[in-house]
Design a protein around this motif. Structure first.
Motif, PDB file in Angstrom:
ATOM      1  N   VAL A 173     129.807  23.157  85.510  1.00 21.86           N
ATOM      2  CA  VAL A 173     129.916  24.741  86.182  1.00 21.86           C
ATOM      3  C   VAL A 173     131.272  25.510  85.882  1.00 21.86           C
ATOM      4  O   VAL A 173     132.569  24.160  85.741  1.00 21.86           O
ATOM      5  CB  VAL A 173     129.243  23.880  87.438  1.00 21.86           C
ATOM      6  CG1 VAL A 173     129.706  25.740  88.252  1.00 21.86           C
ATOM      7  CG2 VAL A 173     128.555  23.716  88.629  1.00 21.86           C
ATOM      8  N   VAL A 174     131.430  26.522  85.259  1.00 24.63           N
ATOM      9  CA  VAL A 174     132.636  26.431  85.311  1.00 24.63           C
ATOM     10  C   VAL A 174     132.577  28.152  85.931  1.00 24.63           C
ATOM     11  O   VAL A 174     131.767  29.161  86.167  1.00 24.63           O
ATOM     12  CB  VAL A 174     132.883  27.096  83.391  1.00 24.63           C
ATOM     13  CG1 VAL A 174     133.879  28.163  83.351  1.00 24.63           C
ATOM     14  CG2 VAL A 174     132.786  26.354  83.013  1.00 24.63           C
ATOM     15  N   VAL A 175     133.819  28.443  86.531  1.00 24.67           N
ATOM     16  CA  VAL A 175     134.382  29.930  87.397  1.00 24.67           C
ATOM     17  C   VAL A 175     134.382  30.923  86.668  1.00 24.67           C
ATOM     18  O   VAL A 175     134.857  31.128  85.476  1.00 24.67           O
ATOM     19  CB  VAL A 175     134.977  29.560  88.313  1.00 24.67           C
ATOM     20  CG1 VAL A 175     134.970  30.379  89.288  1.00 24.67           C
ATOM     21  CG2 VAL A 175     134.702  28.051  89.695  1.00 24.67           C
ATOM     22  N   VAL A 176     133.241  32.006  86.755  1.00 31.55           N
ATOM     23  CA  VAL A 176     133.556  33.017  85.895  1.00 31.55           C
ATOM     24  C   VAL A 176     134.291  34.263  86.371  1.00 31.55           C
ATOM     25  O   VAL A 176     135.651  34.909  86.075  1.00 31.55           O
ATOM     26  CB  VAL A 176     132.434  33.854  85.231  1.00 31.55           C
ATOM     27  CG1 VAL A 176     132.892  35.127  84.705  1.00 31.55           C
ATOM     28  CG2 VAL A 176     131.377  33.023  84.404  1.00 31.55           C
ATOM     29  N   HIS A 177     134.355  34.283  87.849  1.00 32.24           N
ATOM     30  CA  HIS A 177     135.052  34.813  88.706  1.00 32.24           C
ATOM     31  C   HIS A 177     134.800  34.839  90.042  1.00 32.24           C
ATOM     32  O   HIS A 177     133.605  33.952  90.910  1.00 32.24           O
ATOM     33  CB  HIS A 177     134.243  36.547  88.998  1.00 32.24           C
ATOM     34  CG  HIS A 177     134.812  38.086  89.727  1.00 32.24           C
ATOM     35  ND1 HIS A 177     136.260  37.903  89.662  1.00 32.24           N
ATOM     36  CD2 HIS A 177     134.239  37.663  90.191  1.00 32.24           C
ATOM     37  CE1 HIS A 177     135.891  38.883  90.116  1.00 32.24           C
ATOM     38  NE2 HIS A 177     135.647  39.050  90.891  1.00 32.24           N
ATOM     39  N   ASN A 178     135.718  34.619  90.718  1.00 29.05           N
ATOM     40  CA  ASN A 178     136.107  34.276  92.299  1.00 29.05           C
ATOM     41  C   ASN A 178     136.557  35.437  92.821  1.00 29.05           C
ATOM     42  O   ASN A 178     138.013  35.687  92.584  1.00 29.05           O
ATOM     43  CB  ASN A 178     137.034  32.651  92.133  1.00 29.05           C
ATOM     44  CG  ASN A 178     137.234  32.208  94.066  1.00 29.05           C
ATOM     45  OD1 ASN A 178     136.477  32.971  94.397  1.00 29.05           O
ATOM     46  ND2 ASN A 178     138.168  31.828  93.744  1.00 29.05           N
ATOM     47  N   SER A 179     135.831  35.918  94.209  1.00 26.29           N
ATOM     48  CA  SER A 179     136.161  37.209  94.598  1.00 26.29           C
ATOM     49  C   SER A 179     135.586  36.579  96.252  1.00 26.29           C
ATOM     50  O   SER A 179     135.688  35.188  96.961  1.00 26.29           O
ATOM     51  CB  SER A 179     135.750  38.112  94.426  1.00 26.29           C
ATOM     52  OG  SER A 179     136.527  39.096  95.452  1.00 26.29           O
ATOM     53  N   ASP A 180     135.334  37.848  97.130  1.00 22.88           N
ATOM     54  CA  ASP A 180     134.176  37.613  98.270  1.00 22.88           C
ATOM     55  C   ASP A 180     132.953  36.700  97.838  1.00 22.88           C
ATOM     56  O   ASP A 180     132.160  35.986  99.036  1.00 22.88           O
ATOM     57  CB  ASP A 180     133.959  38.327  99.125  1.00 22.88           C
ATOM     58  CG  ASP A 180     133.545  39.801  98.092  1.00 22.88           C
ATOM     59  OD1 ASP A 180     133.473  39.248  97.619  1.00 22.88           O
ATOM     60  OD2 ASP A 180     132.720  40.503  99.152  1.00 22.88           O
ATOM     61  N   ARG A 181     132.337  36.855  96.656  1.00 17.70           N
ATOM     62  CA  ARG A 181     131.934  36.203  96.223  1.00 17.70           C
ATOM     63  C   ARG A 181     131.682  35.445  94.828  1.00 17.70           C
ATOM     64  O   ARG A 181     132.807  36.338  93.842  1.00 17.70           O
ATOM     65  CB  ARG A 181     130.331  36.937  96.057  1.00 17.70           C
ATOM     66  CG  ARG A 181     130.675  37.745  95.032  1.00 17.70           C
ATOM     67  CD  ARG A 181     128.846  38.391  94.718  1.00 17.70           C
ATOM     68  NE  ARG A 181     128.671  39.630  94.089  1.00 17.70           N
ATOM     69  CZ  ARG A 181     127.453  40.507  94.255  1.00 17.70           C
ATOM     70  NH1 ARG A 181     126.190  39.999  94.696  1.00 17.70           N
ATOM     71  NH2 ARG A 181     127.181  41.742  93.561  1.00 17.70           N
TER      72      ARG A 181
END
Length: 280
Positions: A27-35
């Motif tokens: 699993v690779v985090v592409v974008h991290n914000s409120d979701r």
């Protein structure tokens, strides 16, 4: 999301895809914000994982995507290999989308405008019960006018935002212009450059209003390539959008990265945008 919540979100995305028969080894985090947006490998799915409080928004986004895909809109599509419903797992809402390998090139203004024209044409072919843009303005005003919800907002900023939100919302509403379904926030961060061409994402922000409201989220040159757009109205909508953006940053519980910077910068952007509006 904070690290502990992010770990749970990753596991929720992984488990949801695996349960639906997709292979997930990484699993690779592409974008991290409120979701968060997660790339699941090797099945090559983009999992969008949001807190359960955003379940309704996730379901709206999926429904909009389904309808717009049916009319060939330039939007990111849900993954066709699995059920398109939004799943709930461990206090998260999880939706699974097609992963698009990004193209490392800037979207030129004419292509951006063409994508938005085609997107607006597709939106005119569907029917959705969505808020008017003035409802979103009213929500922002509710933050600005309530000191408990925005305790750090200085009086000068509160006066600026209140006047801008109320005044421009009214002025844009009475302007003689056509209104239709809009993306709501088609800024560059919500437009992917892919081998299929530009595709819009984050579809839960749909609202109703003039096309200039959408164009005000795009780079300024884009409006010059959009046939029939009113430049003056774009300027007013841009000032209004910066005022809404700034209002959200002053919420007591806002979690945007670099929030303190954007609190100050947002007010500066409002003033600069207002200076470009016609008198009155």
């Amino acid at each position: 999301m904070e690290p502990s919540e992010l770990r749970r979100a990753l596991e929720a995305g992984r488990a949801t895809a695996s349960e639906l028969g997709l292979q997930v080894d990484d699993v690779v985090v592409v974008h991290n914000s409120d979701r968060v947006a997660l790339r699941l490998i090797p099945c090559d799915v983009l999992a969008r994982v949001a807190p359960l409080a955003q379940l309704a928004d996730s379901e709206i986004e999926a429904e909009v995507a389904r309808r717009l895909t049916d009319v060939d809109a330039p939007v990111a599509e849900l993954d066709p290999r699995v059920d398109s419903r939004v799943s709930v797992r461990d206090a998260f809402a999880v939706s699974l989308w097609t992963y698009y390998e990004p193209v490392d090139a800037e979207i030129v203004p004419s292509d951006y405008a063409d994508a938005l024209l085609r997107h607006h044409a597709a939106l005119r072919q569907i029917d959705l019960d969505v808020p008017h843009f003035t409802d979103r303005v009213a929500a922002a005003l509710g933050v600005v006018d309530n000191r408990e919800r925005s305790p750090g907002l200085p009086d000068s900023g509160r006066e600026l935002l209140s006047g801008t939100l109320g005044g421009l919302s009214a002025a844009i509403s009475v302007a003689k212009t056509d209104e239709q379904l809009l993306h709501g926030e088609p800024h560059p961060g919500n437009l992917l450059n892919t081998r299929r061409g530009p595709l819009f994402v984050d579809l839960a922000t749909c609202c109703r209003g003039p096309v200039e409201f959408d164009l005000a989220h795009a780079p300024e040159q884009v409006g010059r390539h959009y046939a029939g757009a009113d430049p003056g109205l774009i300027h007013r909508c841009r000032a209004l959008n910066w005022a809404m953006f700034s209002a959200w940053r002053w919420r007591r519980d806002d979690q945007m990265p670099d929030r303190d910077h954007w609190r100050v910068e947002g007010l500066n952007r409002v003033r600069a945008a207002l200076a470009r509006c016609e008198p009155g």
